[in-house]
Design an enzyme around this catalytic site. Structure first.
Site, mmCIF file in Angstrom:
data_model
loop_
_atom_site.group_PDB
_atom_site.id
_atom_site.type_symbol
_atom_site.label_atom_id
_atom_site.label_comp_id
_atom_site.label_asym_id
_atom_site.label_seq_id
_atom_site.Cartn_x
_atom_site.Cartn_y
_atom_site.Cartn_z
ATOM 1 N N GLU A 33 1.011 -1.296 -0.087
ATOM 2 C CA GLU A 33 0.059 -0.047 0.012
ATOM 3 C C GLU A 33 0.671 1.180 -0.090
ATOM 4 O O GLU A 33 1.815 1.336 0.941
ATOM 5 C CB GLU A 33 -0.854 -0.079 1.193
ATOM 6 C CG GLU A 33 -1.961 1.222 1.254
ATOM 7 C CD GLU A 33 -2.877 1.109 2.449
ATOM 8 O OE1 GLU A 33 -2.797 0.168 3.305
ATOM 9 O OE2 GLU A 33 -3.488 2.285 2.457
ATOM 10 N N ARG A 259 5.582 -13.042 9.460
ATOM 11 C CA ARG A 259 6.176 -11.837 9.157
ATOM 12 C C ARG A 259 7.455 -11.817 9.659
ATOM 13 O O ARG A 259 8.072 -12.533 10.393
ATOM 14 C CB ARG A 259 5.628 -10.658 10.062
ATOM 15 C CG ARG A 259 4.361 -9.994 9.718
ATOM 16 C CD ARG A 259 3.794 -9.046 10.676
ATOM 17 N NE ARG A 259 3.957 -7.738 10.229
ATOM 18 C CZ ARG A 259 3.495 -7.109 9.338
ATOM 19 N NH1 ARG A 259 2.182 -7.636 8.802
ATOM 20 N NH2 ARG A 259 3.827 -5.755 9.225
ATOM 21 N N LYS A 269 4.697 0.847 9.111
ATOM 22 C CA LYS A 269 4.726 2.083 8.542
ATOM 23 C C LYS A 269 4.307 3.252 9.431
ATOM 24 O O LYS A 269 4.530 4.306 9.581
ATOM 25 C CB LYS A 269 4.109 1.902 7.203
ATOM 26 C CG LYS A 269 4.826 1.219 6.048
ATOM 27 C CD LYS A 269 4.056 1.459 4.919
ATOM 28 C CE LYS A 269 3.323 0.196 4.701
ATOM 29 N NZ LYS A 269 2.495 0.033 3.433
HETATM 30 P P1 ATP Z 1 2.901 -2.135 7.669
HETATM 31 O O1 ATP Z 1 2.385 -2.585 8.978
HETATM 32 O O2 ATP Z 1 4.211 -1.678 7.716
HETATM 33 O O3 ATP Z 1 1.837 -1.196 7.267
HETATM 34 P P2 ATP Z 1 1.568 -3.724 5.983
HETATM 35 O O4 ATP Z 1 1.541 -5.273 5.778
HETATM 36 O O5 ATP Z 1 0.406 -2.919 6.155
HETATM 37 O O6 ATP Z 1 2.726 -3.170 6.594
HETATM 38 P P3 ATP Z 1 1.842 -3.553 2.887
HETATM 39 O O7 ATP Z 1 2.119 -2.315 2.132
HETATM 40 O O8 ATP Z 1 0.356 -4.068 2.930
HETATM 41 O O9 ATP Z 1 2.347 -3.216 4.388
HETATM 42 O O10 ATP Z 1 2.786 -4.582 2.776
HETATM 43 C C1 ATP Z 1 2.877 -5.250 1.374
HETATM 44 C C2 ATP Z 1 3.395 -6.532 1.572
HETATM 45 O O11 ATP Z 1 4.392 -7.039 2.525
HETATM 46 C C3 ATP Z 1 2.320 -7.339 2.278
HETATM 47 O O12 ATP Z 1 2.137 -8.574 1.386
HETATM 48 C C4 ATP Z 1 2.551 -7.941 3.406
HETATM 49 O O13 ATP Z 1 1.918 -8.964 4.139
HETATM 50 C C5 ATP Z 1 4.253 -7.706 3.320
HETATM 51 N N1 ATP Z 1 4.944 -7.419 4.611
HETATM 52 C C6 ATP Z 1 4.436 -6.306 5.372
HETATM 53 N N2 ATP Z 1 5.364 -6.055 6.434
HETATM 54 C C7 ATP Z 1 5.796 -7.508 6.512
HETATM 55 C C8 ATP Z 1 7.117 -8.178 7.504
HETATM 56 N N3 ATP Z 1 7.279 -7.491 8.487
HETATM 57 N N4 ATP Z 1 7.420 -9.418 7.085
HETATM 58 C C9 ATP Z 1 7.035 -9.779 5.699
HETATM 59 N N5 ATP Z 1 6.284 -9.344 4.956
HETATM 60 C C10 ATP Z 1 5.806 -8.221 5.391
HETATM 61 MG MG MG Z 2 -1.303 -3.073 4.752
#
Ligand code: ATP
Ligand code: MG
Length: 552
Positions: A33, A259, A269
């Protein structure tokens, strides 16, 4: 074989889909995102998704999951693309945007309404929460659940046309208000949001939820394996429900993995944005940030980050990886790839009293690899050594320069300290030493060996430099769990050395080149602020881990 190939359960599952003929070509996606910069956790997801596509000769898409316009921006879209490429991956085809499928999602929402599987609900958010029940109590049907399909259709069309205010109505799936999995209790598909979108402008005033969008995005793109993190496991039945009840062109399969969490790091983020907003760091790419842009600016090589992501493997249970593993991957990589040079961080003047004249020495750029070649360094009568490398008197543990004792100058002569001058406060300001040998690399004839080796820079042939010494940003192992992340900040995470001196060659680098400053650590020419007039370096990492072995 790399660890990723050895212990990847995802790989096993994909292989079995291929063997059973359920999948012909493997298509994965990385779906960020655009609401922040990517971090080390995303690097894991990138290596998993692009890595699997690569290993199976398939494709990986880059798709922005941009269904939440308030928090998203072009700045993040640009940085994410740059980071993925810098990590060494190229997506298949154009960059994709969930928002380019909005019209299709809308059609599918109408399809559900017409099939009696979705309805417009007028409950307020507060009422809907009460109707939803809890983990131990079933929910109750919304009074609007039995609205006719044609009434819901008309209302939904009006929602799109902007006839209602935010929060007045939502579109919900009609599944089961008593389902033990709360995600199936008539989840919301669309909300009214009167905000402009970075891609679609003001075309829409209703936006789909993540749940209604994600699986359908995968289906449109022909994604075979939709790999996500464990928090989506409970959403999988819903993911599958949409795919089953919509006329989608493909059937993707969602698979979850744990994760990546590293110690002394935050990988959210939202929390990273807090640091940026509070100006605790200079921005998303501050060299202390665990963002990909921050690690890059710190001098972490992309290959070392990829290697670390492979080494940690993929699993189905959440755990915390010691950040020292990442640091050690960086050290191992740089030990092989970074040339050596000398920088004196705390300059102290040293005069060689019996050096007859200046000479130009040729020093190897790498101790173990001749391919790095040699460079010229001038040895002159007046040098700078590090203040910490001299003491008027010291015990045997101190293997550096002491009055009456000997050390070798790196790559050059053996010297013995004769006397020193001090200022009014007793600080040493100038050291005088005698050369015991006059030919570089030779041993003293009297057999009295030097105690150690110290680095140096010629006072007449050096360039002043600014060196930013970084340490871990957090002093707590799990800063993300603190009530306020700002309280977990390490107050010594940055020490700026304004008056370091470097050998002249270090003023001729290209930004982002990484060198080992002998006896200090690895340092990178800052991507933006390094110039030959004033070279600015960022410390990438020290030569050893001072966190796990403080007495070392
Ligand atoms: P955040 O909590 O930092 O906002 P998010 O999962 O909401 O992270 P996205 O932009 O939706 O952020 O993530 C893009 C991809 O990266 C998704 O498929 C998510 O599952 C993966 N991802 C995010 N954080 C991790 C992590 N710590 N380890 C592995 N994969 C991750
Ligand atoms: Mg997300």
């Amino acid at each position: 074989m790399s660890a990723e190939l050895r212990s990847n359960f995802l790989r096993t599952q994909i292989q079995s889909d291929l063997d059973a003929g359920r999948t012909r070509e493997v298509v994965t996606r990385f779906p960020p995102e655009p609401n922040g910069f990517l971090h080390i956790g995303h690097a894991k997801s990138i290596t998993v998704n692009f890595g699997l596509a690569e290993q199976f000769g398939g494709r990986c898409h880059l798709r922005f999951d941009d269904t939440n316009p308030e928090k998203e921006s072009q700045e993040f879209i640009d940085s994410i693309q740059e980071d993925v490429r810098w990590l060494g991956y190229e997506w298949s085809g154009e960059v994709r945007f969930a928002s380019s499928y909005f019209e299709q999602f809308y059609e599918w929402a109408l399809h559900l309404i017409d099939s009696g599987l979705a309805y417009v609900c007028d409950l307020s958010a507060e009422e809907a929460r009460r109707y939803r029940g809890s983990l131990v109590e079933p929910g109750q049907n919304s009074p609007f659940r039995d609205r006719s399909a044609s009434e819901s259709r008309a209302l939904f069309e009006q929602m799109r046309a902007g006839a209602f205010a935010e929060g007045e109505k939502v579109l919900r799936a009609k599944i089961d208000m008593a389902a033990p999995n709360m995600n199936l209790r008539d989840p919301i598909l669309y909300r009214i949001r009167d905000v402009a979108h970075h891609q679609t402008g003001t075309a829409w005033t209703i936006y789909p939820t993540y749940d209604f969008a994600h699986g359908q995005e995968d289906a449109i793109e022909g994604i075979t394996h939709s790999i996500c993190t464990l928090e989506f496991e409970d959403h999988r039945p819903l993911y599958e429900w949409f795919i089953e009840h919509l006329p989608v062109p493909h059937t993707p399969r969602q698979i979850e993995f744990a994760r990546l969490n590293t110690s002394y790091t935050i990988t959210s983020k939202r929390q990273l944005k807090q640091l940026v907003d509070a100006a605790v760091v200079t921005g998303w790419d501050d060299p202390r940030m665990p963002t990909i842009a921050g690690l890059r600016r710190r001098g972490y090589p992309a290959a070392a980050i990829r290697h670390f992501c492979e080494e940690v493997g993929t699993s189905r249970s959440d755990s915390m990886v010691d950040v020292a593993m990442l640091e050690s991957a960086v050290r191992d990589h740089l030990n092989k790839t970074a040339p050596r040079a000398m920088c004196v961080l705390r300059p102290l003047r040293l005069t060689l009293t019996n050096l007859p004249n200046e000479s130009v020495l040729s020093l190897p750029n790498h101790p173990a690899d001749e391919a790095f070649g040699q460079r010229e360094v001038t040895l002159s009568q007046v040098l700078f050594i590090d203040r910490q490398d001299f003491r008027e008197s010291a015990n045997k543990q101190f293997k550096r320069l002491v009055l009456g004792k000997r050390v070798r100058l790196r790559g050059a002569l053996v010297i013995e300290a004769e006397r020193c001058e001090t200022d009014a406060e007793g600080n040493v300001t100038h050291v005088f030493a005698r050369c015991i040998t006059l030919a570089p690399g030779t041993d003293p004839e009297d057999g009295v060996k030097p105690k150690g080796v110290i680095h140096w820079v010629s006072a007449d042939h050096c360039v002043p430099a600014v060196v930013r010494c970084y340490d871990r940003l957090f002093s707590q192992e799990a800063p993300g769990r603190c009530d306020d992340v700002l309280e977990a900040i390490n107050p010594e995470s940055l020490v700026v050395v304004e008056n370091a001196v470097v050998e002249p060659m270090l003023a001729t680098l290209v930004p982002e080149e990484v060198y080992q400053f002998e006896r200090e650590g690895y340092f990178v020419a800052d991507r933006y602020e390094y110039h030959s007039e004033t070279p600015v370096f960022n410390m990438t990492i020290g030569l050893r881990d001072n966190w796990s072995s403080p007495n070392d």
